[in-house]
Design a protein around this motif. Structure first.
Motif, short mmCIF file in Angstrom:
data_model
loop_
_atom_site.label_atom_id
_atom_site.label_comp_id
_atom_site.label_asym_id
_atom_site.label_seq_id
_atom_site.Cartn_x
_atom_site.Cartn_y
_atom_site.Cartn_z
N UNK A 42 -56.70 46.01 -43.07
CA UNK A 42 -56.78 47.47 -43.20
C UNK A 42 -55.64 47.92 -44.11
N UNK A 43 -54.47 47.34 -43.90
CA UNK A 43 -53.34 47.65 -44.78
C UNK A 43 -52.87 46.37 -45.46
N UNK A 44 -52.65 46.48 -46.75
CA UNK A 44 -52.16 45.34 -47.50
C UNK A 44 -51.10 45.83 -48.48
N UNK A 45 -49.86 45.38 -48.31
CA UNK A 45 -48.78 45.76 -49.23
C UNK A 45 -48.25 44.50 -49.89
N UNK A 46 -47.96 44.61 -51.15
CA UNK A 46 -47.33 43.47 -51.83
C UNK A 46 -46.13 43.95 -52.63
N UNK A 47 -45.06 43.21 -52.56
CA UNK A 47 -43.89 43.41 -53.43
C UNK A 47 -43.29 44.81 -53.45
N UNK A 48 -43.37 45.53 -52.34
CA UNK A 48 -42.86 46.91 -52.33
C UNK A 48 -41.35 46.93 -52.55
N UNK A 49 -40.94 47.71 -53.52
CA UNK A 49 -39.52 47.79 -53.87
C UNK A 49 -39.17 49.24 -54.16
N UNK A 50 -38.03 49.68 -53.61
CA UNK A 50 -37.59 51.05 -53.89
C UNK A 50 -36.07 51.12 -53.90
N UNK A 51 -35.51 51.69 -54.95
CA UNK A 51 -34.06 51.91 -55.00
C UNK A 51 -33.78 53.39 -55.02
N UNK A 52 -32.66 53.76 -54.40
CA UNK A 52 -32.12 55.12 -54.53
C UNK A 52 -30.81 54.95 -55.27
N UNK A 53 -30.75 55.39 -56.51
CA UNK A 53 -29.56 55.12 -57.31
C UNK A 53 -29.37 53.62 -57.42
N UNK A 54 -28.19 53.15 -57.05
CA UNK A 54 -27.95 51.70 -57.16
C UNK A 54 -28.28 50.95 -55.89
N UNK A 55 -28.63 51.71 -54.83
CA UNK A 55 -28.93 51.04 -53.56
C UNK A 55 -30.41 50.67 -53.47
N UNK A 56 -30.66 49.39 -53.26
CA UNK A 56 -32.03 48.94 -53.11
C UNK A 56 -32.40 49.07 -51.64
N UNK A 57 -33.17 50.11 -51.32
CA UNK A 57 -33.49 50.39 -49.91
C UNK A 57 -34.58 49.47 -49.40
N UNK A 58 -35.52 49.11 -50.27
CA UNK A 58 -36.62 48.21 -49.89
C UNK A 58 -36.78 47.20 -51.02
N UNK A 59 -36.84 45.93 -50.63
CA UNK A 59 -36.77 44.87 -51.63
C UNK A 59 -37.91 43.87 -51.43
N UNK A 60 -38.94 44.00 -52.23
CA UNK A 60 -40.06 43.03 -52.24
C UNK A 60 -40.69 42.82 -50.87
N UNK A 61 -41.05 43.92 -50.22
CA UNK A 61 -41.68 43.81 -48.90
C UNK A 61 -43.20 43.67 -49.06
N UNK A 62 -43.74 42.64 -48.44
CA UNK A 62 -45.19 42.44 -48.42
C UNK A 62 -45.65 42.25 -46.99
N UNK A 63 -46.71 42.93 -46.60
CA UNK A 63 -47.24 42.73 -45.24
C UNK A 63 -48.70 43.17 -45.17
N UNK A 64 -49.39 42.64 -44.16
CA UNK A 64 -50.79 42.98 -43.92
C UNK A 64 -50.96 43.41 -42.48
N UNK A 65 -51.83 44.37 -42.27
CA UNK A 65 -52.19 44.72 -40.89
C UNK A 65 -53.72 44.77 -40.81
#
Ligand SMILES: Nc1ncnc2c1ncn2[C@@H]1O[C@H](COP(=O)(O)OP(=O)(O)OP(=O)(O)O)[C@@H](O)[C@H]1O
Ligand SMILES: [Mg+2]
Length: 327
Positions: free
Chosen positions: A21-44
């Motif tokens: 139902x949910x499929x995420x691959x390689x989710x990445x998010x930075x705020x300025x220089x801080x990488x808050x989420x780094x290559x998150x992949x998951x399935x539900x």
């Protein structure tokens, strides 16, 4: 012979056929220089409750917001029922229950739900039925006519969940739904979540309470500093510890010094101080115990009691990160 044209969206259907139902691959998010989420992949999958477990600032809310299409990832993809989250129509498949309660205090529970239901384009009799249904599911039917400002924290949280269920989502996303809730309401919320999962909904659930992840989730992803450092069923995660025990020393004095002393004992994998305790993961609990107590004495801390506990998700987190989950 009459051959049907191939479907217009073969990509989407192929993804849907995987059952996620949910499929995420390689989710990445930075705020300025801080990488808050780094290559998150998951399935539900349908009927599955996936727990994203991590301490404050691990990146749970940031991940959830990207999953729900409320925050654009720098990189990576999100698909719900095989369709990209950037397709606005897909968002109707998601019920999002935010970490902060989002309700109007001067409206009643029913008025809040009716208002939010209209945002989901529900109208008339269907709207009325859905409002009744979600009040029932969250155990609030008898308080429906009261203003939300008179609700307790736990009731507000339950109403927040009710709002996320109005449009019968296929994916329910809950961001720490039990924070600040008394044990009774917490129990009620967890039971609802479990029964929604059992009813076939896919649920993504964040928490920093290890025992909650233990209790309600079929799969757990451990998030630390934005990275998914381990993932699996509880049994799989605990198996990663190998033949290890956890020993908790309840103590007073310099807890950091005590933790350091414990780490110096041979066969101790890791030790961390948290809430008046030092949690130790070690090869053979009984065998290292005397050496641990000697090390404790040398550190100057006073040990009041010792517990050898069954390895759990807290132990896995401690083992993988060298820190306790609730620091
Ligand atoms: N809008 C923002 N601007 C700047 N930094 C942010 C923003 N949102 C989140 N962060 C940072 O990203 C990191 C992850 O935050 P996030 O809210 O995703 O963590 P969390 O796991 O949900 O934590 P908590 O358990 O406290 O809710 C933190 O370091 C946070 O300070
Ligand atoms: Mg959060």
């Amino acid at each position: 012979m009459n051959v049907r044209a191939p479907p217009a969206d073969p990509e989407g259907l192929r993804a849907a056929a995987t059952g996620h139902v949910l499929s995420c691959t390689g989710l990445t998010k930075s705020f300025g220089r801080r990488r808050a989420v780094d290559l998150v992949g998951l399935h539900v999958d349908a009927g599955q409750i996936y727990g994203l477990l991590g301490p404050n600032g691990a990146g749970k809310t940031t991940t959830i917001k990207m999953v729900c299409g409320l925050l654009d990832p720098d990189e990576g993809t999100v698909a719900v029922a095989g369709r990209d989250i950037r397709d606005l129509a897909v968002r109707a498949l998601i019920g999002y229950v935010p970490q902060e309660v989002a309700l109007y205090p001067d409206l009643t529970a029913r008025e809040n739900l009716a208002f939010l239901g209209r945002l989901y384009r529900l109208r008339g009799r269907v709207l009325g039925e859905r409002v009744d249904e979600v009040l029932e599911v969250t155990g609030l039917s008898d308080r429906a006519r009261e203003r939300v400002e008179a609700f307790s924290g736990g009731m507000r949280r339950r109403l927040n969940i009710a709002a996320g269920l109005l449009h019968h989502p296929r994916l329910l996303v809950l961001d720490e739904p039990t924070v600040g809730v008394d044990p009774q309401s917490r129990h009620a919320i967890l039971e609802r979540v479990r029964s929604l999962g059992a009813g076939g909904m896919a649920v993504l659930y964040t928490t920093h309470y290890m025992e909650e992840a233990d209790r309600v989730c079929d799969r757990v992803g451990i998030l630390d500093h934005g990275r998914l450092i381990a993932e699996g069923t509880k049994r799989e995660l605990v198996a990663r510890l190998g033949e290890k025990d956890r020993i908790d020393l309840v103590a007073s004095g310099d807890m950091e010094a005590l933790a350091a002393a414990c780490r110096s004992v041979p066969d101790v994998a890791t030790a961390a101080a948290v809430d008046g305790r030092v949690n130790v993961v070690a090869g053979d609990g009984r065998r290292v115990l005397p050496a641990l107590l000697e090390a404790a004495e040398r550190s100057g801390a006073a040990v009041h009691s010792v517990e050898v506990v069954e390895a759990d998700l807290e132990s896995v987190f401690l083992h993988l990160t060298g820190t306790a989950l609730r620091e």
